[in-house]
Design an enzyme around this catalytic site. Structure first.
Site, short mmCIF file in Angstrom:
data_model
loop_
_atom_site.label_atom_id
_atom_site.label_comp_id
_atom_site.label_asym_id
_atom_site.label_seq_id
_atom_site.Cartn_x
_atom_site.Cartn_y
_atom_site.Cartn_z
N LYS A 116 -10.04 0.51 -2.82
CA LYS A 116 -10.27 0.23 -1.46
C LYS A 116 -10.21 1.72 -0.51
O LYS A 116 -9.48 2.41 -0.39
CB LYS A 116 -8.68 -0.25 -1.02
CG LYS A 116 -8.36 -0.59 0.55
CD LYS A 116 -7.30 -1.08 1.20
CE LYS A 116 -7.12 -0.94 2.46
NZ LYS A 116 -5.75 -1.60 2.76
N LYS B 163 -6.51 3.15 -3.53
CA LYS B 163 -7.10 3.06 -2.26
C LYS B 163 -7.28 4.89 -1.91
O LYS B 163 -6.32 5.83 -2.43
CB LYS B 163 -5.97 2.67 -1.46
CG LYS B 163 -6.00 2.61 -0.03
CD LYS B 163 -5.16 1.88 0.83
CE LYS B 163 -5.09 2.16 2.26
NZ LYS B 163 -4.20 1.33 3.09
N ASP C 291 1.02 -1.20 0.06
CA ASP C 291 0.06 -0.08 0.07
C ASP C 291 0.90 1.05 -0.07
O ASP C 291 1.28 1.68 0.91
CB ASP C 291 -0.95 -0.11 1.16
CG ASP C 291 -2.07 -1.13 1.17
OD1 ASP C 291 -1.86 -2.01 0.36
OD2 ASP C 291 -2.99 -0.94 1.53
#
Lengths: 317, 482
Positions: A253, A217, A153
């Site tokens: 996300k 995300k 991430d």
């Protein structure tokens, strides 16, 4: 550059700018209105039960604190595998998400308790601010992958994005993606709370997808606002349109601020009515959260036995 | 994962909150009375064809009785009631509407066929808002710009349509009472039930007898009301055809009228529009309330450079519209209001196909009973097609294209109507320019179907006379005001 991006842009700063500036704008009032309308969907009985299990399987169970210890991470891993020790029909969560130095602890412990199928995600590239040299960011990512992270991430350089250096953001993502290769899945954190406008959210979404992101995300969880429904709507629209353009399905996300079952179900409704149900899988939709899981479990108990239990019937972590 | 992973389970709103009588009389002089005609007709649920209640057919004698009651109430009570006291009644009605909001929302869905999501979130809250807004005006009329001693007309005849039964009642009754008039109201034949429930609110609010009278019936009842010799003003919302008949009937009697009639609104999407929100706006413009909206954006004018992409997005969005049980909280598109309206929609759609346009309907299963029509668009429509000129008043969108902004304006204005228009572009200067060119009473920019009691509503050309709502709407009920 990714093969897909190659067809749409030639990799130069000017082609990138031309592409991103040519995207249709987002009308704030309209986007917020649509998200609010979808928030009124009433999800009850059987569909609520399915939605809760689906949401559990999508949770990236997260701890990102300075006070994290191996003991805390291990107990989170145990919870990830068996969220409700009294009911083994509850699915395991989507992934465990930790800082770099906790990756090995999480991976080893998950492997030792039968959690091989649960991936470990590491936050990377000088998370959460992204303020470090590229050399450090690469080394950070390399280290996470070597420790056993199968999901990265990364954060984008919001400063570069906001000062219009799209090429610089693009190159960073590309380099991290090249490093991840086949070994790790790349989620690109846009930190939408710092991008401020929906137009920027749309541009940053495309920028990340063109550079090779597997997932986009919303947030680090350290900045508010985070995963608001309109922001997720705009990102889902980008993903839907990118699929129409390239045939490639990118995941989304939302992370930060999703604490209740109701919040989570609203997110699933957004997915269902924007990209369609093909995205309703942990492969393409994850929810970054920590407190959410317990609320999902308590709502699940309520549906199965008809009454609300006290918080002591779910584990603290 | 399979497509049915996240089917929404039925989420019906309970109808237990609504207590319907099997039969209703007329509401005259604060009391329920039997009709002189001795005739009753059924009001049905268009989603199931179930009979909801028997309603009275008012005739000439009934109308006469109602007008006499309104006249007496005006002379003896209402014209002598202080403005701030009138305001109190309006505030009381507004609060009662809020208290009984769910009851009104469910009954409106049952009688009209529109989704509970809309009655709950739009019809009922907006109706209450109209009473609140006009309650505020009641004792401030001398500041409205119509002179320092504004006077009411007296007895006002009001005829309202079936598409927003309670909301249109509020649009009519609230300003009439605020300005000091008394009212004889005729609700639409197919949707009288919320007006009858409103009569209960008038009783509950202890509104003086005869200030509001409600006479149900068909077109003959409406004609008897308009042609009555002792009315001072007519307010009508409905079809242009009936509006013209009313205009003829009052022409030699010197009675003023406000008319809110049909429309064929153009929603104009330029190539620099916020595309996703424009798609939502087009959907809202034509599929809100099953397209039974006089200001519906029933013509989509698309700039040619974005036609293919836009239509792809529009069709995939249309496929997600949830058609079905109006009482299900997840329903987006409910039932067509009546068999007659359904056959009109079908007839016009067939003309579209016959005249060479291409029809596409969203794939959806329609209930076996009741009156239903799927969300539909016609592409390849030209100005010469009937479906580009006549009001369909259903969930049917006609798509036309344009090459230049000037051409868009010409096409948008090339209609006998002039009620609404929508402009979709991210460029502010283009919005201002287009708004000056368009001959429409209401113009929305980057949104559609937004209503507020403070905002005047009304049309150009065959879309009507006068305005409703806002300061401008007060003029309709103040003697000599323009």
């Amino acid at each position: 550059m990714s093969e897909l991006g190659n067809k749409l842009i030639d990799g130069s700063e000017s082609s990138l700018r031309a592409f991103l500036d040519n995207l249709p704008g987002v009308d704030k009032v309209g986007a917020e209105g649509r998200a609010a309308m979808l928030g009124t969907r009433s999800i009850k009985t059987t569909s609520k039960a399915r939605a809760i299990d689906l949401a559990i399987s999508m949770v990236d169970l997260t701890t990102l604190e300075g006070a994290d210890t191996p003991g805390k991470v291990r107990s989170l891993c145990a919870k990830a595998l068996r969220p409700d020790p009294s009911d083994l029909k509850v699915p395991h969560v989507g992934a465990i998400c930790v800082y770099n130095d906790m990756v090995k602890v999480a991976r080893d412990y998950l492997d030792s308790i039968g959690g091989q199928s649960i991936p470990v995600a590491a936050v990377s590239t000088a998370f959460p601010s992204g303020r470090a040299s590229m050399e450090v960011k690469l080394r950070d990512t390399q280290d996470a992958i070597e420790s056993g992270a199968s999901e990265i991430d990364m954060v984008i350089d919001r400063g570069a994005f906001l000062s219009g250096k799209f090429g610089s953001v693009f190159d960073e993502i590309r380099e991290i993606k090249a490093l991840c290769g086949e070994k790790a899945h790349l989620k690109v954190i846009l930190e939408t709370g710092e991008l401020a406008t929906y137009d920027n959210v749309r541009k940053a979404s495309y920028l990340a997808m063109l550079a090779g992101a597997d997932f986009i995300k919303t947030s680090t969880g350290k900045v508010s606002p985070a995963a608001t429904p309109p922001v997720v709507l705009v990102m889902l629209e980008a993903v839907r349109d990118f699929f129409a353009l390239t045939g490639k399905k990118i995941g989304v996300k939302p992370a930060g601020g999703i604490r209740t079952t109701k919040d989570a179900i609203k997110q699933l409704v957004l997915v269902n009515e924007t990209t369609g149900p093909e995205w309703l899988t942990p492969k393409l939709f994850r929810i970054g959260a920590s407190a959410l899981l317990n609320d999902l479990l308590m709502q699940r108990m309520k549906l199965s036995n008809g009454r609300y239990s006290s918080a002591n019937y779910v584990t603290v972590d | 994962m399979s497509a049915d992973i996240f089917e929404y389970a039925p989420a019906p709103e309970s109808r237990a909150i609504v207590k319907l009588n099997s039969e209703y009389g007329l509401f005259i002089n604060g009391k329920w009375v039997s009709p002189q005609s001795k005739k009753k007709f059924s009001s049905i649920n268009p989603a199931t064809e179930e009979v909801l209640a028997k309603v009275s057919q008012g005739n000439q004698a009934d109308v006469d009785k109602a007008v006499k009651a309104a006249r007496a109430a005006y002379n003896k009570v209402w014209s002598k009631t202080k403005p701030k006291e009138r305001a109190k009644y309006l505030f009381r009605i507004a609060r009662l509407l809020q208290e009984r909001a769910r009851e009104f929302a469910v009954l409106e869905s049952l009688d009209n066929g529109k989704p509970i999501r809309e009655t709950r979130d739009v019809d009922v809250p907006l109706s209450a808002a109209h009473f609140f807004y006009h309650a505020g005006w009641a004792d401030k009329l001398e500041y409205a710009g119509y002179g320092d001693n504004p006077k009411p007309y007296g007895v006002v005849a009001q005829i309202i349509p079936w598409n927003f039964p309670l909301l249109m009642l509020a649009w009519k009754v609230a300003p009439a009472l605020a300005t000091g008039n008394t009212v004889v109201l005729k609700p639409a034949e197919t949707t009288p039930l919320t007006a009858l429930l409103f009569a209960e609110i008038c009783q509950q609010a202890e509104l003086p007898a005869g200030v509001v009278n409600i006479v149900t019936g068909d077109g003959a009842t409406g004609a008897a009301l308009v042609n009555h010799g002792d009315i001072d003003k007519v307010a009508f919302t409905g079809s242009t055809e009936v509006g013209k008949a009313i205009a003829t009937s009052i022409a030699d009697r010197g009675i003023p009228a406000t008319l809110e009639l049909g429309g064929k609104g153009a929603n104009i999407v330029f190539d620099d529009a916020p595309i996703d929100e424009a798609v939502e706006g087009i959907i809202n413009g034509i599929f809100f309330n099953q397209g039974h909206v006089c200001c519906a954006g029933s013509r989509l004018l698309l700039q040619e450079s974005i036609v293919d992409d836009f239509l792809t997005k529009l069709q995939s969005r249309m496929a997600k519209i949830r058609v079905g049980d109006p009482l299900d909280k997840n329903t987006d598109l409910g039932a067509i209001n009546s068999a007659a309206q359904l056959s009109k929609i079908k007839e016009l759609s067939e003309s579209g196909t016959k005249e060479g346009a291409n029809i596409w309907s969203a794939p959806c299963s329609l209930p076996a009973k009741g009156f239903w029509y799927p969300p539909t668009i016609f592409t390849g429509v030209t100005q010469a097609h009937r479906i580009a000129r006549e009001e369909i008043f259903g969930p049917v969108l006609s798509v036309l294209t344009f090459r230049t902004p000037q051409e868009a304006m010409e096409k948008a204005n090339n209609t006998p109507y002039g009620l609404s228009a929508g402009i979709w572009t991210e460029k502010g200067s283009k919005i201002l320019w287009a708004a000056q060119q368009l001959k429409a009473g209401v113009i929305w920019a980057n949104t559609f179907n937004k209503f507020d009691p403070a905002s005047p509503f009304g049309g150009y050309k065959e879309s009507g006379w006068g305005r409703e709502g806002g300061r401008h709407g007060l003029a309709a009920y103040i003697k000599g005001a323009k």
